[in-house]
Design a protein around this motif. Sequence first.
Motif, PDB file in Angstrom:
ATOM      1  N   GLN A   1       0.849  -1.190   0.000  1.00  0.00           N
ATOM      2  CA  GLN A   1       0.000   0.000   0.000  1.00  0.00           C
ATOM      3  C   GLN A   1       0.887   1.243   0.000  1.00  0.00           C
ATOM      4  OE1 GLN A   1      -2.686   0.193   3.310  1.00  0.00           O
ATOM      5  NE2 GLN A   1      -3.530   2.178   2.710  1.00  0.00           N
ATOM      6  N   VAL A   2       0.690   2.080  -0.997  1.00  0.00           N
ATOM      7  CA  VAL A   2       1.504   3.288  -1.110  1.00  0.00           C
ATOM      8  C   VAL A   2       0.987   4.351  -0.152  1.00  0.00           C
ATOM      9  CG1 VAL A   2       2.157   5.174  -2.639  1.00  0.00           C
ATOM     10  CG2 VAL A   2       2.160   2.823  -3.489  1.00  0.00           C
TER      11      VAL A   2
ATOM     12  N   GLY B   1       5.799   1.967   0.290  1.00  0.00           N
ATOM     13  CA  GLY B   1       4.949   1.060  -0.459  1.00  0.00           C
ATOM     14  C   GLY B   1       5.418   0.834  -1.881  1.00  0.00           C
ATOM     15  N   PHE B   2       6.393   1.610  -2.341  1.00  0.00           N
ATOM     16  CA  PHE B   2       6.992   1.352  -3.652  1.00  0.00           C
ATOM     17  C   PHE B   2       8.147   0.384  -3.478  1.00  0.00           C
ATOM     18  CE2 PHE B   2       4.680   4.242  -6.206  1.00  0.00           C
ATOM     19  CZ  PHE B   2       4.460   5.408  -5.477  1.00  0.00           C
ATOM     20  N   THR B   3       8.408  -0.408  -4.511  1.00  0.00           N
ATOM     21  CA  THR B   3       9.551  -1.303  -4.466  1.00  0.00           C
ATOM     22  C   THR B   3      10.746  -0.637  -5.142  1.00  0.00           C
ATOM     23  OG1 THR B   3       9.164  -2.378  -6.592  1.00  0.00           O
ATOM     24  CG2 THR B   3       7.923  -3.213  -4.690  1.00  0.00           C
TER      25      THR B   3
ATOM     26  N   TYR C   1      -2.200  11.594 -11.212  1.00  0.00           N
ATOM     27  CA  TYR C   1      -1.516  11.012 -10.069  1.00  0.00           C
ATOM     28  C   TYR C   1      -2.509  10.289  -9.179  1.00  0.00           C
ATOM     29  CZ  TYR C   1       2.138  14.004 -11.800  1.00  0.00           C
ATOM     30  OH  TYR C   1       3.060  14.599 -12.612  1.00  0.00           O
ATOM     31  N   GLY C   2      -2.222   9.045  -8.882  1.00  0.00           N
ATOM     32  CA  GLY C   2      -3.156   8.230  -8.126  1.00  0.00           C
ATOM     33  C   GLY C   2      -2.888   8.171  -6.642  1.00  0.00           C
ATOM     34  N   TYR C   3      -1.745   8.642  -6.222  1.00  0.00           N
ATOM     35  CA  TYR C   3      -1.383   8.575  -4.811  1.00  0.00           C
ATOM     36  C   TYR C   3      -1.144   9.993  -4.295  1.00  0.00           C
ATOM     37  CZ  TYR C   3      -0.399   3.801  -6.292  1.00  0.00           C
ATOM     38  OH  TYR C   3      -0.502   2.544  -6.827  1.00  0.00           O
ATOM     39  N   TRP C   4      -1.734  10.272  -3.146  1.00  0.00           N
ATOM     40  CA  TRP C   4      -1.675  11.620  -2.588  1.00  0.00           C
ATOM     41  C   TRP C   4      -1.367  11.570  -1.099  1.00  0.00           C
ATOM     42  CZ3 TRP C   4      -2.398  16.264  -5.203  1.00  0.00           C
ATOM     43  CH2 TRP C   4      -2.747  16.136  -6.550  1.00  0.00           C
ATOM     44  N   GLY C   5      -0.612  12.574  -0.644  1.00  0.00           N
ATOM     45  CA  GLY C   5      -0.445  12.771   0.780  1.00  0.00           C
ATOM     46  C   GLY C   5      -1.633  13.522   1.354  1.00  0.00           C
ATOM     47  N   GLN C   6      -1.596  13.736   2.651  1.00  0.00           N
ATOM     48  CA  GLN C   6      -2.718  14.373   3.332  1.00  0.00           C
ATOM     49  C   GLN C   6      -2.661  15.898   3.232  1.00  0.00           C
ATOM     50  OE1 GLN C   6      -0.039  13.266   4.788  1.00  0.00           O
ATOM     51  NE2 GLN C   6       0.585  14.810   6.288  1.00  0.00           N
ATOM     52  N   GLY C   7      -1.533  16.414   2.808  1.00  0.00           N
ATOM     53  CA  GLY C   7      -1.373  17.861   2.692  1.00  0.00           C
ATOM     54  C   GLY C   7      -0.770  18.464   3.946  1.00  0.00           C
ATOM     55  N   ILE C   8      -0.082  19.570   3.760  1.00  0.00           N
ATOM     56  CA  ILE C   8       0.522  20.254   4.889  1.00  0.00           C
ATOM     57  C   ILE C   8       0.404  21.767   4.688  1.00  0.00           C
ATOM     58  CG2 ILE C   8       2.867  20.292   3.932  1.00  0.00           C
ATOM     59  CD1 ILE C   8       3.807  19.615   6.849  1.00  0.00           C
ATOM     60  N   GLN C   9       0.094  22.459   5.772  1.00  0.00           N
ATOM     61  CA  GLN C   9      -0.142  23.896   5.674  1.00  0.00           C
ATOM     62  C   GLN C   9       1.172  24.665   5.667  1.00  0.00           C
ATOM     63  OE1 GLN C   9      -3.226  25.627   5.508  1.00  0.00           O
ATOM     64  NE2 GLN C   9      -1.907  27.403   5.124  1.00  0.00           N
ATOM     65  N   VAL C  10       1.252  25.610   4.748  1.00  0.00           N
ATOM     66  CA  VAL C  10       2.338  26.590   4.727  1.00  0.00           C
ATOM     67  C   VAL C  10       1.693  27.968   4.801  1.00  0.00           C
ATOM     68  CG1 VAL C  10       4.179  27.626   3.352  1.00  0.00           C
ATOM     69  CG2 VAL C  10       3.942  25.128   3.454  1.00  0.00           C
TER      70      VAL C  10
END
Length: 130
Positions: free
Chosen positions: A1-2, A26-28, A117-126
């Motif tokens: 799971q990525v 999760g990547f090889t 893009y199929g994989y995303w992070g949750q995001g971070i505030q700047v």
Amino acid sequence: QVQLVESGGGLVQPGGSLRLSCAASGFTADDYYSLVWFRQAPGKEREALSCISKGGGTEYFSDSVEGRFRISRDNAKNTAYLQMNSLKPEDTAVYYCAAERYHAGDGYYCPGYAYAYGYWGQGIQVTVSS
């Protein structure tokens, strides 16, 4: 799971710098995948900033950040970075890391649209503010 996890955001004064990190898991070792940074400010559409392929090829999509932001990548750590310098209040946004696999034979994969893009992070505030 990525999974993609961003870090390094926060509050900075105008003219300051921040370095965002995006740790991928999760990547090889045999996977070819690109890592890309987007951002979304309140009331605005998600904007592509910069992309980097496994081989280090880069693409910058936004004129507003070119020359101030620099993307890099450490394949051994499965981590991409976004060095942001000379920050401006208009850089205030939630910053997202995204990833997608591609075929090694393609050599390079850095489209500038979110649905690629199929994989995303949750995001971070700047936040850039005095």
